[in-house]
Enzyme design. Structure first.
Site, PDB file in Angstrom:
ATOM      1  N   LYS A   1     -26.785  -4.851 -32.434  1.00  0.00           N
ATOM      2  CA  LYS A   1     -27.299  -3.567 -32.945  1.00  0.00           C
ATOM      3  C   LYS A   1     -26.275  -2.973 -33.919  1.00  0.00           C
ATOM      4  O   LYS A   1     -26.627  -2.533 -35.011  1.00  0.00           O
ATOM      5  CB  LYS A   1     -27.552  -2.576 -31.791  1.00  0.00           C
ATOM      6  CG  LYS A   1     -28.753  -2.916 -30.929  1.00  0.00           C
ATOM      7  CD  LYS A   1     -30.061  -2.871 -31.720  1.00  0.00           C
ATOM      8  CE  LYS A   1     -31.257  -3.190 -30.848  1.00  0.00           C
ATOM      9  NZ  LYS A   1     -32.487  -3.387 -31.639  1.00  0.00           N
TER      10      LYS A   1
ATOM     11  N   ILE B   1     -42.534  -1.046 -28.047  1.00  0.00           N
ATOM     12  CA  ILE B   1     -42.339   0.053 -29.003  1.00  0.00           C
ATOM     13  C   ILE B   1     -43.174  -0.196 -30.256  1.00  0.00           C
ATOM     14  O   ILE B   1     -43.858   0.699 -30.758  1.00  0.00           O
ATOM     15  CB  ILE B   1     -40.845   0.226 -29.357  1.00  0.00           C
ATOM     16  CG1 ILE B   1     -40.021   0.460 -28.081  1.00  0.00           C
ATOM     17  CG2 ILE B   1     -40.649   1.385 -30.332  1.00  0.00           C
ATOM     18  CD1 ILE B   1     -38.524   0.561 -28.287  1.00  0.00           C
TER      19      ILE B   1
ATOM     20  N   SER C   1     -30.064   1.592 -31.295  1.00  0.00           N
ATOM     21  CA  SER C   1     -30.027   1.987 -29.884  1.00  0.00           C
ATOM     22  C   SER C   1     -28.800   2.828 -29.587  1.00  0.00           C
ATOM     23  O   SER C   1     -27.736   2.635 -30.194  1.00  0.00           O
ATOM     24  CB  SER C   1     -29.997   0.722 -29.020  1.00  0.00           C
ATOM     25  OG  SER C   1     -29.583   1.015 -27.713  1.00  0.00           O
ATOM     26  N   ALA C   2     -28.937   3.713 -28.629  1.00  0.00           N
ATOM     27  CA  ALA C   2     -27.812   4.549 -28.190  1.00  0.00           C
ATOM     28  C   ALA C   2     -26.717   3.689 -27.582  1.00  0.00           C
ATOM     29  O   ALA C   2     -25.594   4.152 -27.375  1.00  0.00           O
ATOM     30  CB  ALA C   2     -28.303   5.555 -27.154  1.00  0.00           C
TER      31      ALA C   2
ATOM     32  N   ARG D   1     -24.331  -1.527 -11.256  1.00  0.00           N
ATOM     33  CA  ARG D   1     -24.619  -2.684 -12.128  1.00  0.00           C
ATOM     34  C   ARG D   1     -23.531  -2.760 -13.185  1.00  0.00           C
ATOM     35  O   ARG D   1     -23.292  -1.773 -13.892  1.00  0.00           O
ATOM     36  CB  ARG D   1     -25.991  -2.493 -12.782  1.00  0.00           C
ATOM     37  CG  ARG D   1     -26.427  -3.610 -13.716  1.00  0.00           C
ATOM     38  CD  ARG D   1     -27.872  -3.433 -14.180  1.00  0.00           C
ATOM     39  NE  ARG D   1     -28.012  -2.274 -15.072  1.00  0.00           N
ATOM     40  CZ  ARG D   1     -29.154  -1.983 -15.713  1.00  0.00           C
ATOM     41  NH1 ARG D   1     -30.242  -2.719 -15.541  1.00  0.00           N
ATOM     42  NH2 ARG D   1     -29.227  -0.927 -16.514  1.00  0.00           N
ATOM     43  N   PRO D   2     -22.856  -3.932 -13.322  1.00  0.00           N
ATOM     44  CA  PRO D   2     -21.792  -4.036 -14.331  1.00  0.00           C
ATOM     45  C   PRO D   2     -22.316  -3.678 -15.726  1.00  0.00           C
ATOM     46  O   PRO D   2     -23.429  -4.071 -16.094  1.00  0.00           O
ATOM     47  CB  PRO D   2     -21.387  -5.518 -14.278  1.00  0.00           C
ATOM     48  CG  PRO D   2     -21.892  -6.021 -12.971  1.00  0.00           C
ATOM     49  CD  PRO D   2     -23.078  -5.195 -12.589  1.00  0.00           C
TER      50      PRO D   2
ATOM     51  N   TYR E   1     -25.858  -8.078 -27.039  1.00  0.00           N
ATOM     52  CA  TYR E   1     -27.051  -7.310 -27.470  1.00  0.00           C
ATOM     53  C   TYR E   1     -26.589  -6.066 -28.230  1.00  0.00           C
ATOM     54  O   TYR E   1     -27.024  -5.825 -29.358  1.00  0.00           O
ATOM     55  CB  TYR E   1     -27.900  -6.915 -26.260  1.00  0.00           C
ATOM     56  CG  TYR E   1     -28.825  -5.757 -26.526  1.00  0.00           C
ATOM     57  CD1 TYR E   1     -28.502  -4.465 -26.084  1.00  0.00           C
ATOM     58  CD2 TYR E   1     -30.007  -5.935 -27.236  1.00  0.00           C
ATOM     59  CE1 TYR E   1     -29.338  -3.396 -26.350  1.00  0.00           C
ATOM     60  CE2 TYR E   1     -30.847  -4.867 -27.501  1.00  0.00           C
ATOM     61  CZ  TYR E   1     -30.502  -3.595 -27.058  1.00  0.00           C
ATOM     62  OH  TYR E   1     -31.334  -2.529 -27.335  1.00  0.00           O
TER      63      TYR E   1
ATOM     64  N   TYR F   1     -32.385   4.875 -30.565  1.00  0.00           N
ATOM     65  CA  TYR F   1     -33.208   5.329 -29.432  1.00  0.00           C
ATOM     66  C   TYR F   1     -32.334   5.489 -28.206  1.00  0.00           C
ATOM     67  O   TYR F   1     -31.412   4.700 -27.994  1.00  0.00           O
ATOM     68  CB  TYR F   1     -34.261   4.300 -29.027  1.00  0.00           C
ATOM     69  CG  TYR F   1     -35.044   3.677 -30.116  1.00  0.00           C
ATOM     70  CD1 TYR F   1     -35.457   2.366 -29.998  1.00  0.00           C
ATOM     71  CD2 TYR F   1     -35.386   4.366 -31.278  1.00  0.00           C
ATOM     72  CE1 TYR F   1     -36.202   1.754 -30.986  1.00  0.00           C
ATOM     73  CE2 TYR F   1     -36.115   3.766 -32.272  1.00  0.00           C
ATOM     74  CZ  TYR F   1     -36.533   2.450 -32.113  1.00  0.00           C
ATOM     75  OH  TYR F   1     -37.263   1.842 -33.102  1.00  0.00           O
TER      76      TYR F   1
ATOM     77  N   ASN G   1     -35.725  -5.547 -16.342  1.00  0.00           N
ATOM     78  CA  ASN G   1     -34.332  -5.070 -16.341  1.00  0.00           C
ATOM     79  C   ASN G   1     -34.310  -3.543 -16.273  1.00  0.00           C
ATOM     80  O   ASN G   1     -33.452  -2.948 -15.664  1.00  0.00           O
ATOM     81  CB  ASN G   1     -33.625  -5.465 -17.660  1.00  0.00           C
ATOM     82  CG  ASN G   1     -33.489  -6.973 -17.793  1.00  0.00           C
ATOM     83  OD1 ASN G   1     -32.860  -7.605 -16.967  1.00  0.00           O
ATOM     84  ND2 ASN G   1     -34.113  -7.533 -18.805  1.00  0.00           N
ATOM     85  N   ASN G   2     -35.319  -2.936 -16.958  1.00  0.00           N
ATOM     86  CA  ASN G   2     -35.261  -1.481 -17.118  1.00  0.00           C
ATOM     87  C   ASN G   2     -35.833  -0.752 -15.902  1.00  0.00           C
ATOM     88  O   ASN G   2     -36.680  -1.274 -15.176  1.00  0.00           O
ATOM     89  CB  ASN G   2     -36.002  -1.060 -18.412  1.00  0.00           C
ATOM     90  CG  ASN G   2     -35.286  -1.584 -19.672  1.00  0.00           C
ATOM     91  OD1 ASN G   2     -35.909  -2.161 -20.522  1.00  0.00           O
ATOM     92  ND2 ASN G   2     -33.982  -1.377 -19.762  1.00  0.00           N
TER      93      ASN G   2
ATOM     94  N   ASN H   1     -41.726 -12.752 -26.740  1.00  0.00           N
ATOM     95  CA  ASN H   1     -41.387 -11.870 -25.625  1.00  0.00           C
ATOM     96  C   ASN H   1     -42.557 -10.990 -25.225  1.00  0.00           C
ATOM     97  O   ASN H   1     -42.393  -9.960 -24.579  1.00  0.00           O
ATOM     98  CB  ASN H   1     -40.183 -10.985 -26.030  1.00  0.00           C
ATOM     99  CG  ASN H   1     -39.496 -10.396 -24.804  1.00  0.00           C
ATOM    100  OD1 ASN H   1     -39.646 -10.897 -23.693  1.00  0.00           O
ATOM    101  ND2 ASN H   1     -38.799  -9.301 -24.990  1.00  0.00           N
TER     102      ASN H   1
HETATM  103  C1  WQD Z   1     -31.281   3.049 -16.760  1.00  0.00           C
HETATM  104  C2  WQD Z   1     -30.597   3.494 -15.480  1.00  0.00           C
HETATM  105  C3  WQD Z   1     -29.424   1.752 -14.315  1.00  0.00           C
HETATM  106  C4  WQD Z   1     -32.896  -0.621 -13.203  1.00  0.00           C
HETATM  107  C5  WQD Z   1     -30.842  -0.351 -21.753  1.00  0.00           C
HETATM  108  C6  WQD Z   1     -30.254  -0.765 -23.070  1.00  0.00           C
HETATM  109  C7  WQD Z   1     -30.763   0.146 -24.158  1.00  0.00           C
HETATM  110  C8  WQD Z   1     -32.261   0.150 -24.225  1.00  0.00           C
HETATM  111  C9  WQD Z   1     -32.838   0.471 -22.831  1.00  0.00           C
HETATM  112  C10 WQD Z   1     -33.222  -2.085 -24.396  1.00  0.00           C
HETATM  113  C11 WQD Z   1     -29.209   2.872 -15.314  1.00  0.00           C
HETATM  114  C12 WQD Z   1     -30.572   2.285 -13.489  1.00  0.00           C
HETATM  115  C13 WQD Z   1     -32.081   0.364 -13.746  1.00  0.00           C
HETATM  116  C14 WQD Z   1     -33.005  -0.747 -11.789  1.00  0.00           C
HETATM  117  C15 WQD Z   1     -31.510   1.116 -11.534  1.00  0.00           C
HETATM  118  N1  WQD Z   1     -32.690  -1.015 -24.894  1.00  0.00           N
HETATM  119  N2  WQD Z   1     -31.420   1.216 -12.920  1.00  0.00           N
HETATM  120  N3  WQD Z   1     -32.303   0.138 -11.012  1.00  0.00           N
HETATM  121  O1  WQD Z   1     -29.294   0.315 -19.212  1.00  0.00           O
HETATM  122  O2  WQD Z   1     -29.698   2.759 -19.858  1.00  0.00           O
HETATM  123  O3  WQD Z   1     -30.422   0.942 -21.423  1.00  0.00           O
HETATM  124  O4  WQD Z   1     -32.249  -0.410 -21.834  1.00  0.00           O
HETATM  125  O5  WQD Z   1     -34.380  -2.152 -24.046  1.00  0.00           O
HETATM  126  O6  WQD Z   1     -30.239  -0.300 -25.398  1.00  0.00           O
HETATM  127  O7  WQD Z   1     -28.858  -0.591 -23.006  1.00  0.00           O
HETATM  128  O8  WQD Z   1     -31.645   1.290 -19.284  1.00  0.00           O
HETATM  129  O9  WQD Z   1     -33.529   1.262 -17.700  1.00  0.00           O
HETATM  130  O10 WQD Z   1     -31.843  -0.628 -17.620  1.00  0.00           O
HETATM  131  O11 WQD Z   1     -31.200   1.627 -16.799  1.00  0.00           O
HETATM  132  O12 WQD Z   1     -30.876   1.890 -10.802  1.00  0.00           O
HETATM  133  O13 WQD Z   1     -33.713  -1.630 -11.237  1.00  0.00           O
HETATM  134  O14 WQD Z   1     -31.364   3.042 -14.383  1.00  0.00           O
HETATM  135  O15 WQD Z   1     -28.287   1.535 -13.493  1.00  0.00           O
HETATM  136  O16 WQD Z   1     -28.364   3.835 -14.713  1.00  0.00           O
HETATM  137  P1  WQD Z   1     -30.146   1.343 -19.873  1.00  0.00           P
HETATM  138  P2  WQD Z   1     -32.122   0.813 -17.825  1.00  0.00           P
END
Ligand code: WQD
Length: 342
Positions: free
Chosen positions: A156, A14, A127-128, A299-300, A152, A181, A202-203, A37
């Protein structure tokens, strides 16, 4: 005389997109990052996009109070945008002390340095996630914050409170804006900067693009049994360039003294809920490819649905998200191909 904005964590996803928009809006920018990072890929990309080979970069760990103060000694800072923080939800659950120490410590040092240098405008990257699973959707800035579901998210919320208290005590020397965001995705249309997660993403969107390029075997869709139209979670995915532009509007509002309160909060989203499955399908369609994915267990910690009511930001900042999901997913794919040298 040009105004100077310090972007802490400015070499990241960002931060680098915000730096491009600030430079193109005529601000001077100092990019500071401890590189814990990210690498210099995006910073180099910013210089290419803007033609600013002389863009100042400072390797600084904001947990180091002396180094932070020295930054404010060296530059006349009119506003600071604070991104420097760890941001992996899951990792924060395993390593809470590391998250509290880093995310709170770095922000406290920035605020202390701002105070000792006569005050400045502070924009905090929130963050939302502070809304948890909202009772009512879409989410407005008046929607209650829910108890954080991860360290985390807790950092925030705590940083939001720290900024509010600091502004209140500053007698006007420090003004603050909190930008909450939703889900930032995509990449700059030049494909020279974008999301560059370390290790397994993760995202969702970086996992999609890495699966499409062959870096990941298969995308797991975490649950298709949610109470939503297609059973997958709903989010407000906002194009990273739209998000970056919101920061320019917010900084300008502060510097030009247009704020209505000394500390303001804005939701930065599109107001458009999109499901995981809709995003996957749109990615395949707009990029003409088939994605390898499977349905996996939930995902928990995931919330079922969260999206913004962006009316206040639209009205007060004069900012609106304009890019379509399709445009954003095209840019995300172009960036992944650029990384692969394609
Ligand atoms: C989005 C959707 C997952 C990965 C988090 C933080 C937020 C912000 C963005 C940090 C969810 C699904 C994800 C995958 C999937 N800040 N998913 N398979 O959890 O909404 O927000 O990241 O950077 O503060 O809370 O974003 O992209 O992880 O997940 O199905 O391999 O996609 O279950 O429904 P999230 P995300």
């Amino acid at each position: 005389m040009k105004k100077t904005v310090l972007v802490s964590g400015g070499a990241g996803f960002i931060g680098s997109h915000v730096t491009v928009e600030l430079l193109e809006a005529g601000y001077e920018v100092v990019v500071a990052d401890n590189m814990s990072n990210c690498d210099m890929t995006c910073f180099e990309g910013v210089k290419k996009i803007t033609g600013r080979a002389d863009l100042p970069f400072e390797k600084v760990d904001f947990c180091d109070a002396v180094a932070t103060e020295a930054l404010f000694d060296k530059y006349k800072i009119d506003a600071v945008i604070h991104f420097a923080a760890f941001k992996a939800v899951g990792e924060s659950v395993d390593k809470p002390v590391m998250y509290y120490k880093n995310n709170l410590g770095s922000f406290l040092n920035v605020l202390e340095a701002a105070q000792t240098h006569g005050g400045c405008n502070v924009l905090f990257s929130s963050s939302a996630t502070v809304y948890g699973q909202p009772e009512k959707l879409p989410v407005t800035e008046e929607s209650p914050r829910q108890p954080a579901t991860s360290p985390y998210g807790a950092t925030k919320q705590m940083c939001e409170d720290i900024l509010q208290d600091t502004v209140k005590a500053s007698g006007g020397a420090i003004k603050g804006i909190l930008l909450r965001y939703f889900n930032p995705i995509g990449a700059h249309p030049s494909a020279l900067i974008g999301e560059l997660p370390r290790g397994v993403p993760n995202n969702l969107v970086p996992f999609i693009t890495q699966t499409a390029i062959g870096k990941r075997e298969c995308l797991s869709i975490f649950g298709d049994d949610y109470p939503t139209p297609d059973g997958t979670c709903l989010r407000d995915y906002i194009d990273i360039v739209d998000l970056a532009k919101a920061h320019v509007f917010a900084v300008t509002r502060m510097i030009e003294g247009k704020m209505k309160k000394d500390c303001e909060v804005f939701n930065v989203g599109t107001g458009r809920p999109v499901s995981v499955m809709e995003l996957v399908t749109a990615f395949e369609k707009v990029n003409g490819l088939k994605l390898n994915y499977k349905i996996a267990p939930r995902r928990p910690g995931d919330v079922t649905a969260v999206w913004a009511d962006p009316t206040l930001a639209n009205k007060e900042l004069g900012w609106k998200a304009t890019r379509s999901v399709e445009e954003t997913l095209k840019a995300a794919w172009a960036w992944e191909k650029h990384l692969a040298g394609k």
